[in-house]
Design an enzyme around this catalytic site. Structure first.
Site, mmCIF file in Angstrom:
data_model
loop_
_atom_site.group_PDB
_atom_site.id
_atom_site.type_symbol
_atom_site.label_atom_id
_atom_site.label_comp_id
_atom_site.label_asym_id
_atom_site.label_seq_id
_atom_site.Cartn_x
_atom_site.Cartn_y
_atom_site.Cartn_z
ATOM 1 N N HIS A 1 0.809 -1.222 0.000
ATOM 2 C CA HIS A 1 0.000 0.000 0.000
ATOM 3 C C HIS A 1 0.846 1.278 0.000
ATOM 4 C CE1 HIS A 1 -3.434 -2.488 0.219
ATOM 5 N NE2 HIS A 1 -3.444 -2.696 1.520
ATOM 6 N N HIS B 1 -9.950 1.168 1.205
ATOM 7 C CA HIS B 1 -9.712 -0.006 2.041
ATOM 8 C C HIS B 1 -10.753 -0.104 3.164
ATOM 9 C CE1 HIS B 1 -7.487 -3.229 3.904
ATOM 10 N NE2 HIS B 1 -6.485 -3.120 3.031
ATOM 11 N N GLU C 1 -11.683 -4.520 -2.136
ATOM 12 C CA GLU C 1 -10.871 -3.413 -2.638
ATOM 13 C C GLU C 1 -10.702 -3.489 -4.159
ATOM 14 O OE1 GLU C 1 -7.108 -3.568 -0.367
ATOM 15 O OE2 GLU C 1 -8.155 -5.131 0.760
#
Length: 315
Positions: free
Chosen positions: A93, A163, A279
């Site tokens: 991420h 998320h 996601e």
């Protein structure tokens, strides 16, 4: 109130979003159930600032590259960039100081919509190019529409996602029914795709007709994107989540979706399997898989991402 505690409240008659500039984050999302009562449907923490000491990305916008980049190795136009690693030797991420930990600038807000901006400078977490991202959140009837747009001044990669972890009622999402509009998934090792695109038929990953999701932290290929995908395409049905008298339907314009059922959660206030992250995104580790849709963004181009989450009573 500190900057970290700032919240923007967006309302419709049946949906209420509390949006935090810290991480462009869905801090709280409430929907009316069939009896007219308000129901919390995403996982959060008591205070926005608590997320600075938490690594679960609850409700946040993740980037510069959502999901994992193997070994933190990024090559753009023949130049190698080493990214900091924060997950089993890989970059997750966007690295340890990703977009989820930044306070975004509020550029517009009203009763039903808000727009936030983040400027990520050249070299941020090892990524090349200065990237400017706009995030727009809009509440309409029973739908939350989220969209991202990003530009760059030098070749780089951009892949974003929201998320949020969803739980429609009760103390666990393990009793929810999840339907995925995906005929294939990507096998992973330590969270990183092996490169194989595998048929879900006959495996525990076959959720096309709905079922209990079990223990998942895997990427899936959205139906209709197996043999071709282009940015800015139509929204496709991605997933349906059903539980405790509510149904959540998610549509997006991305070729893949990561599903994580929070099996590794190990501290309050959320126990293992407390929620399900769904996601939409480009596939993980795109820099090492040129055969998959590319995350490369060049000057003059605009990266785009859009999703719609609609929550209705189960009839």
């Amino acid at each position: 109130m500190t900057d970290h505690e700032q919240l923007i409240e967006l309302h419709s008659d049946d949906l209420h979003l509390a949006l935090a500039p810290l991480g462009a984050r869905v801090h709280r999302l409430r929907a009316r159930d069939g009896g007219g009562a308000w129901r919390d449907v995403v996982l959060g923490l008591p205070r926005v600032a608590d997320h600075l000491d938490d690594d679960r990305y609850l409700g946040s916008t993740v980037g510069r590259h959502a999901n994992r980049v193997a070994r933190g190795e990024l090559v753009v136009d023949g130049t190698t960039h080493q990214l900091p690693t924060n997950d089993r030797g890989h970059t997750l991420h966007g690295g340890p100081d990703g977009f989820d930990r930044r306070t975004w600038t509020v550029v517009a807000s009203g009763p039903t919509s808000a727009e936030l901006e983040l400027v990520s400078p050249d070299g941020d977490q090892g990524f090349p190019g200065t990237v400017t991202v706009r995030a727009r959140f809009e509440v309409r009837d029973r739908t939350l529409r989220t969209s991202y747009a990003a530009t760059t001044d030098a070749p780089t990669v951009v892949s974003l996602s929201s998320h949020a972890y969803y739980r429609l009622g009760g103390e666990t999402a393990a009793d929810h029914e999840l339907t995925l509009h995906a005929d294939a998934y990507l096998p992973v090792t330590d969270g990183v795709p092996t490169g194989e695109v595998a048929d879900v038929a006959g495996t525990r990953f076959d959720l096309r007709s709905g079922g209990r999701p079990g223990d998942l932290d895997h990427p899936f290929v959205v139906r209709g994107c197996e043999s071709g995908w282009s940015p800015g395409g139509p929204l496709r049905e991605v997933a349906r989540l059903r539980g405790h008298g509510l149904v959540l339907e998610l549509a997006a314009d991305q070729p893949g979706v990561q599903v994580y059922t929070a099996g590794a959660f190990d501290r309050p206030p959320h126990a293992p399997y407390a929620g399900i992250a769904i996601e939409p995104q480009l596939h993980p580790d795109t820099p090492h898989h040129p055969e998959w849709p590319s995350a490369v963004l060049r000057p003059g181009e605009t990266y785009r991402w859009t999703s719609e989450v609609t929550i209705t009573p189960d009839r």
